[in-house]
Design a protein around this motif. Structure first.
Motif, PDB file in Angstrom:
ATOM      1  N   SER A 197       0.847  -1.353   0.034  1.00  0.00           N
ATOM      2  CA  SER A 197      -0.054  -0.186  -0.098  1.00  0.00           C
ATOM      3  C   SER A 197       0.925   1.394  -0.124  1.00  0.00           C
ATOM      4  CB  SER A 197      -0.858  -0.016   1.166  1.00  0.00           C
ATOM      5  OG  SER A 197      -0.394   0.129   2.419  1.00  0.00           O
ATOM      6  N   ILE A 198       2.206   1.049   0.223  1.00  0.00           N
ATOM      7  CA  ILE A 198       3.106   2.128   0.195  1.00  0.00           C
ATOM      8  C   ILE A 198       3.428   2.385  -1.018  1.00  0.00           C
ATOM      9  CG2 ILE A 198       5.241   3.084   1.327  1.00  0.00           C
ATOM     10  CD1 ILE A 198       5.086   1.026   3.283  1.00  0.00           C
ATOM     11  N   PRO A 199       3.268   3.671  -1.798  1.00  0.00           N
ATOM     12  CA  PRO A 199       3.682   3.829  -3.281  1.00  0.00           C
ATOM     13  C   PRO A 199       5.111   3.908  -3.223  1.00  0.00           C
ATOM     14  CG  PRO A 199       2.186   5.701  -2.475  1.00  0.00           C
ATOM     15  CD  PRO A 199       2.433   4.753  -1.359  1.00  0.00           C
ATOM     16  N   GLY A 200       5.555   3.060  -4.314  1.00  0.00           N
ATOM     17  CA  GLY A 200       7.118   2.923  -4.374  1.00  0.00           C
ATOM     18  C   GLY A 200       7.532   1.408  -3.934  1.00  0.00           C
ATOM     19  N   VAL A 201       6.653   0.562  -3.286  1.00  0.00           N
ATOM     20  CA  VAL A 201       6.910  -0.607  -2.874  1.00  0.00           C
ATOM     21  C   VAL A 201       6.010  -1.500  -3.479  1.00  0.00           C
ATOM     22  CG1 VAL A 201       7.079  -2.022  -0.814  1.00  0.00           C
ATOM     23  CG2 VAL A 201       7.730   0.131  -0.548  1.00  0.00           C
ATOM     24  N   GLY A 202       6.801  -2.173  -4.580  1.00  0.00           N
ATOM     25  CA  GLY A 202       6.111  -3.204  -5.248  1.00  0.00           C
ATOM     26  C   GLY A 202       6.009  -4.491  -4.785  1.00  0.00           C
ATOM     27  N   PRO A 203       5.526  -5.525  -5.345  1.00  0.00           N
ATOM     28  CA  PRO A 203       5.352  -6.829  -4.661  1.00  0.00           C
ATOM     29  C   PRO A 203       6.721  -7.494  -4.476  1.00  0.00           C
ATOM     30  CG  PRO A 203       4.276  -6.680  -6.759  1.00  0.00           C
ATOM     31  CD  PRO A 203       4.828  -5.185  -6.494  1.00  0.00           C
ATOM     32  N   LEU A 204       7.746  -7.381  -5.362  1.00  0.00           N
ATOM     33  CA  LEU A 204       8.843  -8.063  -5.316  1.00  0.00           C
ATOM     34  C   LEU A 204       9.853  -7.323  -3.968  1.00  0.00           C
ATOM     35  CD1 LEU A 204      10.943 -10.247  -6.097  1.00  0.00           C
ATOM     36  CD2 LEU A 204      11.796  -8.844  -7.904  1.00  0.00           C
ATOM     37  N   THR A 205       9.789  -6.151  -4.028  1.00  0.00           N
ATOM     38  CA  THR A 205      10.396  -5.181  -3.039  1.00  0.00           C
ATOM     39  C   THR A 205       9.748  -5.722  -1.475  1.00  0.00           C
ATOM     40  OG1 THR A 205      10.713  -3.595  -4.456  1.00  0.00           O
ATOM     41  CG2 THR A 205      11.160  -2.973  -2.137  1.00  0.00           C
ATOM     42  N   ALA A 206       8.336  -5.726  -1.659  1.00  0.00           N
ATOM     43  CA  ALA A 206       7.793  -6.074  -0.305  1.00  0.00           C
ATOM     44  C   ALA A 206       8.154  -7.338   0.196  1.00  0.00           C
ATOM     45  CB  ALA A 206       6.245  -6.061  -0.439  1.00  0.00           C
ATOM     46  N   ALA A 207       8.033  -8.439  -0.741  1.00  0.00           N
ATOM     47  CA  ALA A 207       8.746  -9.652  -0.261  1.00  0.00           C
ATOM     48  C   ALA A 207       9.899  -9.757   0.173  1.00  0.00           C
ATOM     49  CB  ALA A 207       8.402 -10.703  -1.448  1.00  0.00           C
ATOM     50  N   THR A 208      10.748  -9.177  -0.442  1.00  0.00           N
ATOM     51  CA  THR A 208      12.257  -8.919   0.122  1.00  0.00           C
ATOM     52  C   THR A 208      12.253  -8.444   1.160  1.00  0.00           C
ATOM     53  OG1 THR A 208      13.016  -8.706  -2.349  1.00  0.00           O
ATOM     54  CG2 THR A 208      14.686  -8.088  -0.550  1.00  0.00           C
ATOM     55  N   ILE A 209      11.607  -7.180   1.683  1.00  0.00           N
ATOM     56  CA  ILE A 209      11.328  -6.576   2.960  1.00  0.00           C
ATOM     57  C   ILE A 209      11.147  -7.678   4.217  1.00  0.00           C
ATOM     58  CG2 ILE A 209      10.593  -4.918   4.269  1.00  0.00           C
ATOM     59  CD1 ILE A 209      10.768  -3.234   1.759  1.00  0.00           C
ATOM     60  N   VAL A 210       9.906  -8.160   3.828  1.00  0.00           N
ATOM     61  CA  VAL A 210       9.470  -9.050   4.814  1.00  0.00           C
ATOM     62  C   VAL A 210      10.463 -10.239   4.960  1.00  0.00           C
ATOM     63  CG1 VAL A 210       7.496 -10.762   5.038  1.00  0.00           C
ATOM     64  CG2 VAL A 210       7.187  -8.477   4.478  1.00  0.00           C
ATOM     65  N   ALA A 211      11.139 -10.799   3.912  1.00  0.00           N
ATOM     66  CA  ALA A 211      11.846 -11.926   4.057  1.00  0.00           C
ATOM     67  C   ALA A 211      13.162 -11.682   4.888  1.00  0.00           C
ATOM     68  CB  ALA A 211      12.349 -12.498   2.761  1.00  0.00           C
ATOM     69  N   GLU A 212      13.553 -10.438   4.836  1.00  0.00           N
ATOM     70  CA  GLU A 212      14.729  -9.823   5.612  1.00  0.00           C
ATOM     71  C   GLU A 212      14.654  -9.511   6.990  1.00  0.00           C
ATOM     72  OE1 GLU A 212      18.155 -10.068   4.546  1.00  0.00           O
ATOM     73  OE2 GLU A 212      17.595 -11.240   2.952  1.00  0.00           O
TER      74      GLU A 212
END
Length: 129
Positions: free
Chosen positions: A4-19
């Motif tokens: 929901s944060i503009p600029g954070v796409g699905p792949l970036t969100a997955a990377t952030i959650v994983a890390e």
């Protein structure tokens, strides 16, 4: 939630959650910032204390890269204006303070991380108010 944060796409969100893993292991945003290695390193000896510190390079480079890319995507200009108005204003403020472009992007990445922490902990979508 993070998408929901503009600029954070699905792949970036997955990377952030994983890390990051479980957000509840970080009681404060300051601890998350230290984990993401967006805090500045301390260089001092005796009474000398440096005032030109760089970010420390320990920790997850994947998380740091994902935050940097999301920040650049968030501040990028679109036809209707910047993708993320909050990040864009903060970035422009840092530039007007005389910061170099990459320094301003790292500071804005820190701001994005604080937004991510708030959205994730409260479990509410991002809203610009």
């Amino acid at each position: 939630m993070l998408k929901s944060i503009p600029g954070v796409g699905p792949l970036t969100a997955a990377t952030i959650v994983a890390e990051i893993g479980d957000i509840k292991r970080f009681p404060s945003v300051k601890q998350l910032t230290a984990f993401a290695v967006l805090d500045s390193s301390v260089y001092q000896s005796g009474t000398f204390k440096s005032n030109q510190n760089h970010i420390s390079k320990r920790g997850s480079s994947y998380l740091r890269t994902a935050l940097y890319q999301a920040t650049v995507a968030g501040i990028s200009k679109q036809v209707n204006g910047p993708r993320n108005e909050v990040l864009s204003r903060y970035y422009q403020q840092k530039l007007s303070e005389g910061k170099a472009s990459k320094v301003a992007i790292v500071a804005t990445s820190n701001k994005l991380l604080r937004i991510i922490f708030g959205v994730w902990r409260s479990e509410t979508p991002f809203r610009i108010n």
